[in-house]
Motif scaffolding. Structure first.
Motif, PDB file in Angstrom:
ATOM      1  N   HIS A   1       0.834  -1.206   0.000  1.00  0.00           N
ATOM      2  CA  HIS A   1       0.000   0.000   0.000  1.00  0.00           C
ATOM      3  C   HIS A   1       0.868   1.255   0.000  1.00  0.00           C
ATOM      4  O   HIS A   1       0.609   2.200  -0.754  1.00  0.00           O
ATOM      5  CB  HIS A   1      -0.934  -0.004   1.213  1.00  0.00           C
TER       6      HIS A   1
ATOM      7  N   THR B   1       0.929   4.021  -3.066  1.00  0.00           N
ATOM      8  CA  THR B   1       0.464   5.383  -2.801  1.00  0.00           C
ATOM      9  C   THR B   1       1.628   6.367  -2.688  1.00  0.00           C
ATOM     10  O   THR B   1       1.428   7.510  -2.301  1.00  0.00           O
ATOM     11  CB  THR B   1      -0.390   5.427  -1.521  1.00  0.00           C
ATOM     12  N   ARG B   2       2.839   5.897  -3.005  1.00  0.00           N
ATOM     13  CA  ARG B   2       4.059   6.718  -3.021  1.00  0.00           C
ATOM     14  C   ARG B   2       4.342   7.343  -1.651  1.00  0.00           C
ATOM     15  O   ARG B   2       4.776   8.477  -1.545  1.00  0.00           O
ATOM     16  CB  ARG B   2       3.985   7.793  -4.099  1.00  0.00           C
ATOM     17  N   ARG B   3       4.144   6.551  -0.591  1.00  0.00           N
ATOM     18  CA  ARG B   3       4.398   7.031   0.760  1.00  0.00           C
ATOM     19  C   ARG B   3       5.395   6.148   1.498  1.00  0.00           C
ATOM     20  O   ARG B   3       5.398   6.097   2.724  1.00  0.00           O
ATOM     21  CB  ARG B   3       3.075   7.085   1.540  1.00  0.00           C
TER      22      ARG B   3
ATOM     23  N   GLN C   1      10.913   4.076  -1.249  1.00  0.00           N
ATOM     24  CA  GLN C   1      10.034   4.241  -2.405  1.00  0.00           C
ATOM     25  C   GLN C   1      10.723   3.802  -3.688  1.00  0.00           C
ATOM     26  O   GLN C   1      11.830   4.220  -3.976  1.00  0.00           O
ATOM     27  CB  GLN C   1       9.580   5.693  -2.539  1.00  0.00           C
TER      28      GLN C   1
ATOM     29  N   GLU D   1       5.898   4.030 -10.372  1.00  0.00           N
ATOM     30  CA  GLU D   1       4.667   4.021  -9.578  1.00  0.00           C
ATOM     31  C   GLU D   1       3.846   2.801  -9.990  1.00  0.00           C
ATOM     32  O   GLU D   1       3.259   2.777 -11.070  1.00  0.00           O
ATOM     33  CB  GLU D   1       3.872   5.304  -9.837  1.00  0.00           C
TER      34      GLU D   1
ATOM     35  N   ARG E   1      -4.196   0.072  -8.125  1.00  0.00           N
ATOM     36  CA  ARG E   1      -4.408   1.480  -7.771  1.00  0.00           C
ATOM     37  C   ARG E   1      -5.326   2.099  -8.818  1.00  0.00           C
ATOM     38  O   ARG E   1      -5.100   1.974 -10.017  1.00  0.00           O
ATOM     39  CB  ARG E   1      -3.059   2.212  -7.760  1.00  0.00           C
TER      40      ARG E   1
ATOM     41  N   ARG F   1      -7.402   5.749  -9.741  1.00  0.00           N
ATOM     42  CA  ARG F   1      -7.538   7.174  -9.426  1.00  0.00           C
ATOM     43  C   ARG F   1      -8.440   7.808 -10.435  1.00  0.00           C
ATOM     44  O   ARG F   1      -8.462   7.512 -11.538  1.00  0.00           O
ATOM     45  CB  ARG F   1      -6.186   7.889  -9.486  1.00  0.00           C
TER      46      ARG F   1
END
Length: 147
Positions: free
Chosen positions: A107, A111-113, A118, A122, A145, A147
């Motif tokens: 996750h 979500t690039r967190r 990282q 993506e 993912r 969006r």
């Protein structure tokens, strides 16, 4: 999100544990294939378990998991980033809840967190796979993912 599990009683062999079947079912349900996957989280309770699962799922040929890892295929900047949190052998194998660390890391990556961990790309699709009962039970999960 799609998942598939398979209980294997009596039909597991040294060449077939059930991981391939569980992952194939999850991918079919999700409408994706291995080429779509940008991040992998594979339960790694033992080094040999991870190698077996990578090969059975089809992420590398039989007997090639070690070479693929040494070549960087599964590194954060490799073809298919894998267990970027260090895996359970270095991150922490806390028993039954250990696989949740893989889910949380997938996750974070999607979500690039994930901070310093990282990955560059993506990932739109991640695969997760876990086993239990000394590899007699398998579950696979595909995350996408949107969006």
């Amino acid at each position: 999100m799609a998942s598939a599990d398979r209980q294997m009683i009596g039909d597991a062999t040294l060449a077939h544990y059930g991981a391939k079947d569980a992952m194939a079912r999850a991918m079919t349900q999700a409408g994706v294939d291995l080429r779509d996957v940008g991040y992998a989280a594979i339960y790694d309770s033992f080094t040999i378990t991870l190698a077996i699962l990578l090969e059975e799922i089809g992420l590398c040929a039989r007997g090639q998991a070690g070479q693929a890892a040494a070549a960087g295929r599964f590194s954060a900047d490799g073809e298919l980033p894998l267990n970027t949190h260090g895996g359970l052998l270095s991150y922490g194998h806390c028993g039954v809840a250990g696989a949740l660390a893989h889910l949380a890391e997938a996750h974070l990556q999607m979500t690039r967190r994930a901070g310093a961990r990282q990955i560059a790309r993506e990932p739109a699709v991640a695969m997760l796979h876990g086993d239990g009962g000394i590899m007699s039970s398998h579950i696979s999960l595909i995350l996408e993912r949107t969006r």
